[in-house]
Design a protein around this motif. Structure first.
Motif, PDB file in Angstrom:
ATOM      1  N   TYR A  44       0.912  -1.256   0.119  1.00 15.92           N
ATOM      2  CA  TYR A  44       0.119  -0.010  -0.026  1.00 15.92           C
ATOM      3  C   TYR A  44       0.790   0.964   0.098  1.00 15.92           C
ATOM      4  N   THR A  45       0.098   2.237  -0.577  1.00 11.33           N
ATOM      5  CA  THR A  45       0.754   3.748  -0.463  1.00 11.33           C
ATOM      6  C   THR A  45      -0.172   4.460  -0.012  1.00 11.33           C
ATOM      7  N   LEU A  46      -0.118   5.309   1.200  1.00 13.54           N
ATOM      8  CA  LEU A  46      -0.922   6.060   2.088  1.00 13.54           C
ATOM      9  C   LEU A  46      -0.399   7.593   1.943  1.00 13.54           C
ATOM     10  N   GLY A  47      -1.228   8.332   1.229  1.00  8.81           N
ATOM     11  CA  GLY A  47      -0.741   9.812   1.255  1.00  8.81           C
ATOM     12  C   GLY A  47      -1.850  10.735   1.880  1.00  8.81           C
ATOM     13  N   SER A  48      -1.373  11.911   2.195  1.00  8.16           N
ATOM     14  CA  SER A  48      -2.304  12.669   2.993  1.00  8.16           C
ATOM     15  C   SER A  48      -1.773  14.100   3.005  1.00  8.16           C
ATOM     16  N   ALA A  49      -2.763  15.129   3.071  1.00  7.49           N
ATOM     17  CA  ALA A  49      -2.140  16.500   3.139  1.00  7.49           C
ATOM     18  C   ALA A  49      -1.854  16.596   4.667  1.00  7.49           C
TER      19      ALA A  49
ATOM     20  N   GLY B 230       2.575  16.237   2.085  1.00  4.45           N
ATOM     21  CA  GLY B 230       2.797  15.458   0.885  1.00  4.45           C
ATOM     22  C   GLY B 230       3.649  14.296   0.700  1.00  4.45           C
ATOM     23  N   ARG B 231       4.186  13.819   2.041  1.00  5.66           N
ATOM     24  CA  ARG B 231       5.074  12.765   2.179  1.00  5.66           C
ATOM     25  C   ARG B 231       4.028  11.568   2.144  1.00  5.66           C
ATOM     26  N   SER B 232       4.428  10.405   1.286  1.00  7.58           N
ATOM     27  CA  SER B 232       3.587   9.232   1.536  1.00  7.58           C
ATOM     28  C   SER B 232       4.187   7.968   2.263  1.00  7.58           C
ATOM     29  N   LEU B 233       3.152   7.268   2.989  1.00  9.13           N
ATOM     30  CA  LEU B 233       3.757   5.937   3.611  1.00  9.13           C
ATOM     31  C   LEU B 233       3.596   4.982   2.734  1.00  9.13           C
ATOM     32  N   GLN B 234       4.502   3.866   2.826  1.00 11.39           N
ATOM     33  CA  GLN B 234       4.280   2.687   2.076  1.00 11.39           C
ATOM     34  C   GLN B 234       4.467   1.632   3.157  1.00 11.39           C
ATOM     35  N   GLY B 235       3.970   0.454   2.663  1.00  9.00           N
ATOM     36  CA  GLY B 235       4.256  -0.636   3.461  1.00  9.00           C
ATOM     37  C   GLY B 235       3.168  -1.778   3.128  1.00  9.00           C
TER      38      GLY B 235
ATOM     39  N   PHE C 192      -0.592  -4.726   9.364  1.00  9.47           N
ATOM     40  CA  PHE C 192      -0.476  -3.392   8.876  1.00  9.47           C
ATOM     41  C   PHE C 192       0.926  -2.775   9.215  1.00  9.47           C
ATOM     42  N   ASP C 193       2.065  -3.120   8.314  1.00  9.85           N
ATOM     43  CA  ASP C 193       3.106  -2.614   8.673  1.00  9.85           C
ATOM     44  C   ASP C 193       3.296  -1.240   8.161  1.00  9.85           C
ATOM     45  N   VAL C 194       3.992  -0.387   8.990  1.00 10.39           N
ATOM     46  CA  VAL C 194       4.413   0.934   8.540  1.00 10.39           C
ATOM     47  C   VAL C 194       5.745   1.267   8.729  1.00 10.39           C
ATOM     48  N   PRO C 195       6.596   1.070   7.515  1.00 10.50           N
ATOM     49  CA  PRO C 195       8.084   1.222   7.821  1.00 10.50           C
ATOM     50  C   PRO C 195       8.152   3.010   8.233  1.00 10.50           C
ATOM     51  N   GLY C 196       9.268   3.147   9.079  1.00  8.01           N
ATOM     52  CA  GLY C 196       9.762   4.328   9.338  1.00  8.01           C
ATOM     53  C   GLY C 196       9.133   5.021  10.464  1.00  8.01           C
ATOM     54  N   VAL C 197       7.764   4.354  10.814  1.00  8.61           N
ATOM     55  CA  VAL C 197       7.201   5.018  11.982  1.00  8.61           C
ATOM     56  C   VAL C 197       7.827   4.680  13.220  1.00  8.61           C
ATOM     57  N   PRO C 198       8.191   5.510  14.291  1.00  5.13           N
ATOM     58  CA  PRO C 198       8.734   5.474  15.432  1.00  5.13           C
ATOM     59  C   PRO C 198       8.035   4.135  16.012  1.00  5.13           C
ATOM     60  N   VAL C 199       8.681   3.376  16.806  1.00  9.14           N
ATOM     61  CA  VAL C 199       8.195   2.071  17.586  1.00  9.14           C
ATOM     62  C   VAL C 199       6.788   2.531  18.592  1.00  9.14           C
TER      63      VAL C 199
END
Length: 184
Positions: free
Chosen positions: A76-81, A85-90, A117-124
């Motif tokens: 998935y790619t999740l983008g939001s205002a 403008g940065r998107s999350l991928q996982g 639902f894995d969200v790489p780069g998000v603090p633990v």
């Protein structure tokens, strides 16, 4: 995911059954055919609540016959205002059942549940909160999603043979649709 193969299998499976005594009949669609039908519906790009842009790609299907469910893992790619403008991928993995809705002749996802639902780069420390948000988002978007619509003429043909779509069951190697005799 689509069930066009179910509709095609109706005619092939029932043509041999039409001269037999009435009773439930079954039609099976293989796991490979289900995966092929699923792949046709991707990528999925959607906007949720005018806030999130969601893209789902690369579906991988797994049958869970013991639970009468199907699991689908996808990127998935999740983008939001909200993310500037940065998107999350996982990675997202769902499990769900299938049900036939007779009121509109559709096959729908049922009891959608986010399994991973894995969200790489998000603090633990924030991972559980972000995972819950993603889970709620995915479940609400996909619950009762239409995966196939039988054409009216397909339903009329079945009815003419004295059948209507009944329960769907996940079995080893595929999905089994039971065709029930129409109660007259």
């Amino acid at each position: 995911m689509g069930a066009a193969g179910l509709a095609l299998a109706f005619g092939m499976g029932l043509s041999a059954c039409s001269a037999m005594a009435p009773g439930p009949r079954t039609v099976e669609v293989s796991e490979a055919r289900l995966a092929e039908m699923l792949a046709r519906h991707f990528p999925v790009d959607t906007r949720y609540m005018e806030l999130f842009d969601v893209s789902l790609t690369h579906p991988r299907l797994r049958l869970l016959p013991a639970q009468n469910r199907i699991a689908t893992q996808m990127d998935y790619t999740l983008g939001s205002a909200l993310t500037g403008g940065r998107s999350l991928q996982g990675l997202l993995e769902l499990s769900y059942g299938l049900r036939f809705e007779p009121s509109d002749g559709t096959l729908r996802l049922d009891a959608v549940r986010v399994e991973r639902f894995d969200v790489p780069g998000v603090p633990v420390a924030q991972q559980p909160r972000v995972s819950r948000l993603g889970g709620v988002l995915a479940e609400s978007v996909l619950q009762d999603a239409v995966v196939h619509r039988l054409r009216p003429e397909q339903l009329q043909t079945l009815a003419g043979w004295g059948y209507e779509p009944g329960p769907l069951q996940v079995v080893p190697g595929g999905v089994r649709l039971t065709l029930m005799p129409v109660k007259r």
